[in-house]
Scaffold this motif. Structure first.
Motif, PDB file in Angstrom:
ATOM      1  N   ASP A 135       0.801  -1.217   0.000  1.00 28.09           N
ATOM      2  CA  ASP A 135       0.000   0.000   0.000  1.00 28.09           C
ATOM      3  C   ASP A 135       0.836   1.270   0.000  1.00 28.09           C
ATOM      4  O   ASP A 135       0.346   2.323  -0.369  1.00 28.09           O
ATOM      5  N   VAL A 136       2.081   1.174   0.412  1.00 24.38           N
ATOM      6  CA  VAL A 136       2.938   2.359   0.501  1.00 24.38           C
ATOM      7  C   VAL A 136       3.329   2.863  -0.887  1.00 24.38           C
ATOM      8  O   VAL A 136       3.233   4.048  -1.175  1.00 24.38           O
ATOM      9  N   ASP A 137       3.785   1.976  -1.749  1.00 23.75           N
ATOM     10  CA  ASP A 137       4.231   2.358  -3.093  1.00 23.75           C
ATOM     11  C   ASP A 137       3.737   1.326  -4.108  1.00 23.75           C
ATOM     12  O   ASP A 137       4.511   0.493  -4.590  1.00 23.75           O
ATOM     13  N   PRO A 138       2.458   1.366  -4.463  1.00 26.71           N
ATOM     14  CA  PRO A 138       1.903   0.316  -5.328  1.00 26.71           C
ATOM     15  C   PRO A 138       2.469   0.324  -6.748  1.00 26.71           C
ATOM     16  O   PRO A 138       2.585  -0.728  -7.364  1.00 26.71           O
ATOM     17  N   ARG A 170       3.959  -2.905  -8.557  1.00 31.25           N
ATOM     18  CA  ARG A 170       3.324  -3.360  -9.799  1.00 31.25           C
ATOM     19  C   ARG A 170       4.377  -3.514 -10.894  1.00 31.25           C
ATOM     20  O   ARG A 170       4.342  -4.466 -11.663  1.00 31.25           O
ATOM     21  N   PHE A 171       5.313  -2.569 -10.981  1.00 33.17           N
ATOM     22  CA  PHE A 171       6.390  -2.666 -11.968  1.00 33.17           C
ATOM     23  C   PHE A 171       7.279  -3.865 -11.668  1.00 33.17           C
ATOM     24  O   PHE A 171       7.649  -4.617 -12.579  1.00 33.17           O
ATOM     25  N   ASN A 172       7.631  -4.054 -10.400  1.00 38.57           N
ATOM     26  CA  ASN A 172       8.434  -5.220 -10.029  1.00 38.57           C
ATOM     27  C   ASN A 172       7.700  -6.511 -10.343  1.00 38.57           C
ATOM     28  O   ASN A 172       8.325  -7.515 -10.728  1.00 38.57           O
ATOM     29  N   LEU A 195       0.403 -12.609  -7.528  1.00 36.88           N
ATOM     30  CA  LEU A 195       0.032 -12.261  -6.163  1.00 36.88           C
ATOM     31  C   LEU A 195       0.318 -10.789  -5.888  1.00 36.88           C
ATOM     32  O   LEU A 195      -0.511 -10.072  -5.318  1.00 36.88           O
ATOM     33  N   THR A 196       1.470 -10.317  -6.322  1.00 39.13           N
ATOM     34  CA  THR A 196       1.840  -8.919  -6.116  1.00 39.13           C
ATOM     35  C   THR A 196       0.945  -7.989  -6.930  1.00 39.13           C
ATOM     36  O   THR A 196       0.499  -6.951  -6.426  1.00 39.13           O
ATOM     37  N   ALA A 197       0.659  -8.356  -8.162  1.00 37.47           N
ATOM     38  CA  ALA A 197      -0.170  -7.504  -9.019  1.00 37.47           C
ATOM     39  C   ALA A 197      -1.579  -7.368  -8.463  1.00 37.47           C
ATOM     40  O   ALA A 197      -2.142  -6.267  -8.445  1.00 37.47           O
ATOM     41  N   THR A 198      -2.152  -8.444  -7.993  1.00 39.83           N
ATOM     42  CA  THR A 198      -3.511  -8.360  -7.456  1.00 39.83           C
ATOM     43  C   THR A 198      -3.544  -7.672  -6.094  1.00 39.83           C
ATOM     44  O   THR A 198      -4.534  -7.030  -5.757  1.00 39.83           O
TER      45      THR A 198
END
Length: 81
Positions: free
Chosen positions: A12-15, A19-21, A59-62
């Protein structure tokens, strides 16, 4: 799940960064899938790594999707009639 549990608070801090990662990790998973064809003797290793990278990226993207939607709604409020 262990990875998401340790990194979940940071989504939530730097979405945008996460998302890029996520896209980079997904591309790494695709590269691992290609390596399964190049090195058939190590198929199981490369296939396992490819699936793992792709699942972590999804998982990270969602997980970052809601934070990005919230940010867009704060900047561009939508009026519903």
């Amino acid at each position: 799940m262990l990875w998401a549990g340790t990194k979940g608070k940071d989504f939530d801090v730097d979405p945008k960064r996460w998302r890029f990662n996520s896209a980079l990790v997904y591309s790494l998973g695709n590269a691992m899938e290609i390596l399964t064809q190049v090195f058939p003797s190590s198929f199981l290793f490369f296939a396992t790594m490819a699936i793992t990278f792709k699942q972590v990226s999804w998982l990270t993207a969602t997980a970052t999707r809601n934070a990005m939607y919230r940010s867009c709604l704060e900047r561009f409020p939508v009026v519903l009639w």
